[in-house]
Scaffold this active site. Sequence first.
Site, PDB file in Angstrom:
ATOM      1  N   GLN A  19      -5.150  -0.459  -4.350  1.00 10.30           N
ATOM      2  CA  GLN A  19      -5.884  -1.568  -4.978  1.00 10.30           C
ATOM      3  C   GLN A  19      -6.704  -1.102  -6.184  1.00 10.30           C
ATOM      4  O   GLN A  19      -6.744  -1.769  -7.215  1.00 10.30           O
ATOM      5  CB  GLN A  19      -6.795  -2.225  -3.928  1.00 10.30           C
ATOM      6  CG  GLN A  19      -7.513  -3.456  -4.456  1.00 10.30           C
ATOM      7  CD  GLN A  19      -8.399  -4.096  -3.393  1.00 10.30           C
ATOM      8  OE1 GLN A  19      -8.160  -3.960  -2.193  1.00 10.30           O
ATOM      9  NE2 GLN A  19      -9.432  -4.787  -3.832  1.00 10.30           N
ATOM     10  N   HIS A  55      -6.032  -5.617   3.691  1.00  5.89           N
ATOM     11  CA  HIS A  55      -5.007  -4.581   3.850  1.00  5.89           C
ATOM     12  C   HIS A  55      -4.473  -4.592   5.276  1.00  5.89           C
ATOM     13  O   HIS A  55      -5.243  -4.372   6.213  1.00  5.89           O
ATOM     14  CB  HIS A  55      -5.601  -3.207   3.514  1.00  5.89           C
ATOM     15  CG  HIS A  55      -5.964  -3.064   2.068  1.00  5.89           C
ATOM     16  ND1 HIS A  55      -5.261  -2.262   1.205  1.00  5.89           N
ATOM     17  CD2 HIS A  55      -6.932  -3.669   1.334  1.00  5.89           C
ATOM     18  CE1 HIS A  55      -5.787  -2.360  -0.002  1.00  5.89           C
ATOM     19  NE2 HIS A  55      -6.806  -3.195   0.045  1.00  5.89           N
ATOM     20  N   CYS A  95      -2.739  -2.445   6.620  1.00  6.34           N
ATOM     21  CA  CYS A  95      -2.850  -1.112   7.233  1.00  6.34           C
ATOM     22  C   CYS A  95      -4.225  -0.919   7.876  1.00  6.34           C
ATOM     23  O   CYS A  95      -4.422   0.016   8.652  1.00  6.34           O
ATOM     24  CB  CYS A  95      -2.546  -0.001   6.226  1.00  6.34           C
ATOM     25  SG  CYS A  95      -3.689   0.126   4.857  1.00  6.34           S
ATOM     26  N   CYS A 102       0.846  -1.196   0.000  1.00  5.17           N
ATOM     27  CA  CYS A 102       0.000   0.000   0.000  1.00  5.17           C
ATOM     28  C   CYS A 102       0.881   1.245   0.000  1.00  5.17           C
ATOM     29  O   CYS A 102       1.784   1.385   0.818  1.00  5.17           O
ATOM     30  CB  CYS A 102      -0.895  -0.051   1.238  1.00  5.17           C
ATOM     31  SG  CYS A 102      -1.212   1.502   2.027  1.00  5.17           S
ATOM     32  N   GLU A 103       0.618   2.135  -0.962  1.00  7.72           N
ATOM     33  CA  GLU A 103       1.506   3.292  -1.103  1.00  7.72           C
ATOM     34  C   GLU A 103       1.254   4.366  -0.049  1.00  7.72           C
ATOM     35  O   GLU A 103       2.028   5.301   0.083  1.00  7.72           O
ATOM     36  CB  GLU A 103       1.413   3.879  -2.517  1.00  7.72           C
ATOM     37  CG  GLU A 103       0.108   4.557  -2.851  1.00  7.72           C
ATOM     38  CD  GLU A 103       0.095   5.066  -4.295  1.00  7.72           C
ATOM     39  OE1 GLU A 103       0.837   4.521  -5.127  1.00  7.72           O
ATOM     40  OE2 GLU A 103      -0.669   6.007  -4.565  1.00  7.72           O
ATOM     41  N   HIS A 104       0.172   4.227   0.714  1.00  9.03           N
ATOM     42  CA  HIS A 104      -0.093   5.221   1.759  1.00  9.03           C
ATOM     43  C   HIS A 104       0.631   4.906   3.062  1.00  9.03           C
ATOM     44  O   HIS A 104       0.948   5.794   3.830  1.00  9.03           O
ATOM     45  CB  HIS A 104      -1.602   5.312   2.031  1.00  9.03           C
ATOM     46  CG  HIS A 104      -2.376   5.779   0.845  1.00  9.03           C
ATOM     47  ND1 HIS A 104      -3.633   5.310   0.531  1.00  9.03           N
ATOM     48  CD2 HIS A 104      -2.041   6.650  -0.136  1.00  9.03           C
ATOM     49  CE1 HIS A 104      -4.049   5.891  -0.586  1.00  9.03           C
ATOM     50  NE2 HIS A 104      -3.102   6.705  -1.015  1.00  9.03           N
ATOM     51  N   HIS A 105       0.855   3.597   3.328  1.00  8.22           N
ATOM     52  CA  HIS A 105       1.476   3.201   4.597  1.00  8.22           C
ATOM     53  C   HIS A 105       2.717   2.344   4.403  1.00  8.22           C
ATOM     54  O   HIS A 105       3.375   1.986   5.376  1.00  8.22           O
ATOM     55  CB  HIS A 105       0.472   2.417   5.459  1.00  8.22           C
ATOM     56  CG  HIS A 105      -0.775   3.185   5.780  1.00  8.22           C
ATOM     57  ND1 HIS A 105      -1.921   3.100   5.018  1.00  8.22           N
ATOM     58  CD2 HIS A 105      -1.041   4.057   6.772  1.00  8.22           C
ATOM     59  CE1 HIS A 105      -2.847   3.887   5.542  1.00  8.22           C
ATOM     60  NE2 HIS A 105      -2.340   4.486   6.610  1.00  8.22           N
TER      61      HIS A 105
HETATM   62 ZN    ZN Z   1      -2.717   1.698   3.592  1.00  4.23          ZN
END
Ligand code: ZN
Length: 188
Positions: A117, A145, A147, A76-79
């Site tokens: 995703q 996920h 995260c 996941c590119e956010h976390h």
């Molecule tokens: Zn994430």
Amino acid sequence: MIDKEKITAAVRLLLEGIGEDPTREGLLDTPERVARMYEEIFGGMDEDAGEHLSKQFSAPGSEIVIEKDISFHSTCEHHLLPFFGKVHIAYIPNGKVAGLSKLPRTVEVFARRPQIQEQMTVQIADAIEQHLQAKGVMVMIEAEHTCMNMRGVKKPGCKTVTTATRGEFKDNVERQRLFMDEVRQWNA
Ligand code: ZN
């Protein structure tokens, strides 16, 4: 290209940032180990799905190809935490089909990058439509996920489902339902 030296330096800094001592025995090799691992899990950055999908066979009259339960792991590119699950793909060939192993390879190309995703679903559908000139494509991804599991809302087992449709699958509810039924049937 992946710069292992930069990653190694960054991981060392990250360990310092959380109050750790990167020179203690257990952590000594961690920055380099993570750099080697990143080379693998972000290896899709240097890859082109078109290379895999250019291996085609003619299959005139073939109406629909479904390949399901393609398992994947992505980040996941956010976390920068893993998300993982299954990809299901259906396409309507335009006289040509891809080698069976090429759809999982295509999934790998897009999974092995910092990713979300929804975007991965779209990228896989676009690659198949573009490189196979498929008359229609539908991609469905079910994923968990980490995260969401290990931080924030902490909901283990919660699955996110995303779909993308192209060509003859777009606005064709019957065809979409047929694909969903196939996916569900074999899962039961
Ligand atoms: Zn994430």
